[in-house]
Design an enzyme around this catalytic site. Structure first.
Site, mmCIF file in Angstrom:
data_model
loop_
_atom_site.group_PDB
_atom_site.id
_atom_site.type_symbol
_atom_site.label_atom_id
_atom_site.label_comp_id
_atom_site.label_asym_id
_atom_site.label_seq_id
_atom_site.Cartn_x
_atom_site.Cartn_y
_atom_site.Cartn_z
ATOM 1 N N HIS A 182 25.466 -4.042 -0.269
ATOM 2 C CA HIS A 182 25.096 -4.690 0.991
ATOM 3 C C HIS A 182 24.626 -6.132 0.741
ATOM 4 O O HIS A 182 25.138 -7.082 1.346
ATOM 5 C CB HIS A 182 23.993 -3.872 1.672
ATOM 6 C CG HIS A 182 23.544 -4.412 2.990
ATOM 7 N ND1 HIS A 182 24.011 -3.936 4.190
ATOM 8 C CD2 HIS A 182 22.674 -5.401 3.302
ATOM 9 C CE1 HIS A 182 23.441 -4.603 5.176
ATOM 10 N NE2 HIS A 182 22.618 -5.507 4.666
ATOM 11 N N GLU A 183 23.676 -6.289 -0.173
ATOM 12 C CA GLU A 183 23.135 -7.631 -0.427
ATOM 13 C C GLU A 183 24.186 -8.524 -1.083
ATOM 14 O O GLU A 183 24.183 -9.739 -0.875
ATOM 15 C CB GLU A 183 21.864 -7.551 -1.273
ATOM 16 C CG GLU A 183 20.715 -6.740 -0.636
ATOM 17 C CD GLU A 183 20.371 -7.130 0.801
ATOM 18 O OE1 GLU A 183 20.554 -8.313 1.161
ATOM 19 O OE2 GLU A 183 19.941 -6.254 1.580
ATOM 20 N N HIS A 243 26.070 -10.160 1.706
ATOM 21 C CA HIS A 243 25.350 -11.340 2.214
ATOM 22 C C HIS A 243 25.518 -12.519 1.255
ATOM 23 O O HIS A 243 25.731 -13.659 1.671
ATOM 24 C CB HIS A 243 23.854 -11.027 2.344
ATOM 25 C CG HIS A 243 23.489 -10.198 3.539
ATOM 26 N ND1 HIS A 243 23.764 -10.575 4.840
ATOM 27 C CD2 HIS A 243 22.823 -9.009 3.647
ATOM 28 C CE1 HIS A 243 23.295 -9.659 5.685
ATOM 29 N NE2 HIS A 243 22.727 -8.694 4.985
ATOM 30 N N GLU A 281 25.449 -10.090 8.959
ATOM 31 C CA GLU A 281 25.441 -8.636 8.801
ATOM 32 C C GLU A 281 26.872 -8.090 8.784
ATOM 33 O O GLU A 281 27.138 -7.062 8.144
ATOM 34 C CB GLU A 281 24.609 -8.023 9.929
ATOM 35 C CG GLU A 281 24.093 -6.632 9.638
ATOM 36 C CD GLU A 281 23.107 -6.519 8.467
ATOM 37 O OE1 GLU A 281 22.613 -7.549 7.964
ATOM 38 O OE2 GLU A 281 22.855 -5.385 8.050
HETATM 39 ZN ZN LIG Z 1 21.730 -7.074 5.846
#
Ligand SMILES: [Zn+2]
Length: 505
Positions: free
Chosen positions: A268-269, A272, A298
């Site tokens: 997830h990170e 980003h 997101e």
């Molecule tokens: Zn996030």
């Protein structure tokens, strides 16, 4: 551009970079606070960060920036809208106006109030004592309304708050879209609940932290995270932060009896980070040098975490590597069972633990509560019960207490009420739209993923989304990349197909 204009443009960029430098220095302090700082450093660190925040605010709201923007406006107006200088003036003016419309005394008072509310919440949550934080939250609601009223002319009182995280979005656009999503998700959630449940016990054997970290790091690298331009460190609540073009940090955490925790928060990170790392270097230190909105950001973390990292093809490639790293823990579990395990769906109480299908229901509940609070339809005193009622209605579950109810998320206790949740679901929706556009351009992407090759997708995202930073708004980006506005269809099709197969619906 004549030399006078050139000089003004350069001076504007220099002033914007100075404000950005101070903010970035503060980001380093904040990153350290969440990773390596010893506990006794806390009070001095809070003061140091407040000092830098004040200096950053001063630099960013310097009237000289306003004058330069006015002087450069005719030049910007003479350029096509997608010219870099036109975008610079447009985006810099937007953030300058947002910051200068809010009086400095109010901003400081709000920051102080939020810091106090946060420490109250940090006591109230473990004590399961909403009443302890209720008066502070009432003041937060009042101040959130005041904040909105610094931006007169809005349609809905939540709009200025929504706009500051997801520029160009409004309650009128999001409200009906979320309602439609909720209506369409409900039958799917119900059908999954009645189907044969998925066995995810393989994720809950004992996975030693050091081995998880080694596996996770190789994965993050393979996805395209550049360790020459970034680091990964440990924290309690994973996040990504950027200090410069060449320094983007990601953080993760490990749970030795829940493999998915560290694995998927790392992916997830990384999503980003790939966005921030992919922004064109020519924008460095300017307001264009950041992801364009909470929702688009997101969309990238979710695209990599869920659409890629929780896909069957991804695990076709990675499961043999995982079984080589953890032979005992994965013994007797085939790849199909593992794939289902990482996609187990079930109505639950905690947003951050929720699966892809039910996650949005958590967000939609919060978004609705925010609107009702801001409109004065719901009193803070009645919030805990309203929270439970909406969970029962939407997800069919009720938290035994407020700790896992209204006290569960930090957002309202660490910021304003309004505008802080919609980005999560907007991101899920946009991720499917962007991925569908990527597949249209490169139908070979799923085959590449199955072979551990992520560069086709990564390059497409960099060229179509990442490199532009904040040059285009979320709505403009959707139009440019997908040829249409924000739309639910690709997302619903994705969920129905994927979960229909997993649960045999
Ligand atoms: Zn996030």
């Amino acid at each position: 551009m004549d030399s006078n204009t050139q000089q003004k443009r350069d001076e504007l960029v220099a002033r914007l970079r100075k404000a950005n430098d101070i903010a970035s220095a503060n980001a380093v302090l904040s990153w350290d606070q969440s990773t390596y700082m010893p506990p006794a450093g806390a009070s001095a660190r809070a003061r140091q960060m407040a000092t830098l925040e004040g200096l950053a605010h001063e630099a960013a709201t310097d009237p000289a920036i306003g004058r330069l923007l006015d002087e450069l406006q005719p030049y910007a107006d003479s350029l096509p809208p997608d010219d870099d200088d036109a975008a610079l003036v447009r985006v810099a003016r937007r953030s300058y106006e947002r910051r200068t419309k809010v009086p400095a005394e109010f901003a400081a008072a709000f920051a102080g109030h939020v810091a106090e509310t946060f420490s109250l919440w940090a006591q109230a949550r473990p004590a399961n004592d909403f009443r302890r934080v209720q008066p502070a939250l009432e003041k937060t609601l009042d101040m959130s309304r005041q904040y909105a009223n610094f931006f007169p002319g809005y349609q809905h009182i939540a709009d200025p708050l929504i706009d500051s995280a997801d520029y160009g979005m409004s309650a009128a656009q999001i409200g009906p879209l979320f309602e439609d999503l909720r209506r369409q998700l409900s039958p799917l959630v119900k059908a999954i609940g009645q189907a044969q449940q998925v066995d995810d016990s393989v994720l809950h054997h004992r996975y030693p932290e050091a081995q998880q970290a080694a596996f996770g790091e190789s994965l993050v690298k393979a996805l395209g995270f550049d360790f020459e331009r970034g680091r990964q460190d440990k924290t309690h609540h994973p996040f990504m932060t950027k200090f410069a073009w060449g320094d983007v940090r990601i953080t993760t955490r490990y749970n030795e009896t829940d493999l998915g925790d560290g694995l998927f928060s790392s992916i997830h990170e990384t999503g980003h980070a790939l966005y921030e790392l992919g922004i064109d270097r020519k924008y460095e230190g300017t307001p264009l040098d950041t992801g364009t909105s909470a929702g688009v950001h997101e969309s990238q973390s979710r695209l990599w975490e869920n659409i890629v990292g929780r896909s069957a093809g991804f695990w076709e490639y990675y499961y043999p590597k995982l079984t080589a790293a953890f032979p005992e823990q994965t013994a007797g579990t085939d790849v199909e069972t593992f794939y289902k395990a990482v996609n187990r769906a079930q109505p639950s109480l905690i947003r951050t633990d929720a699966d892809e299908v039910t996650y949005n229901l958590h967000v939609i509940i919060r978004f609705g509560l925010e609107l009702d609070l801001l409109e004065g339809k719901l009193a803070v005193a009645d919030l805990p019960e309203a929270w439970h009622a909406r969970y029962v209605e939407s997800l069919g579950v009720r938290a035994p207490d407020d700790r896992d109810g209204v006290l569960q998320d930090v957002h309202w206790y660490g910021g304003p009420i309004g505008g802080v949740f919609q980005g999560y679901t907007l991101g899920n929706i946009m991720a499917s739209q962007f991925y569908a556009a990527a597949l249209k351009a490169h139908p070979e992407i799923p085959g590449d993923i199955r072979q551990g090759k992520f560069s086709t997708l990564h390059t497409w995202l960099r060229e179509n989304i990442y490199q532009h930073g904040s040059k285009y708004t979320a709505n403009e980006l959707l139009e440019r990349v997908t040829g249409g506005p924000l739309a639910l269809v690709p997302y619903l099709e994705y969920l129905r197909k994927k979960y229909g197969e997993i649960y045999g619906l």
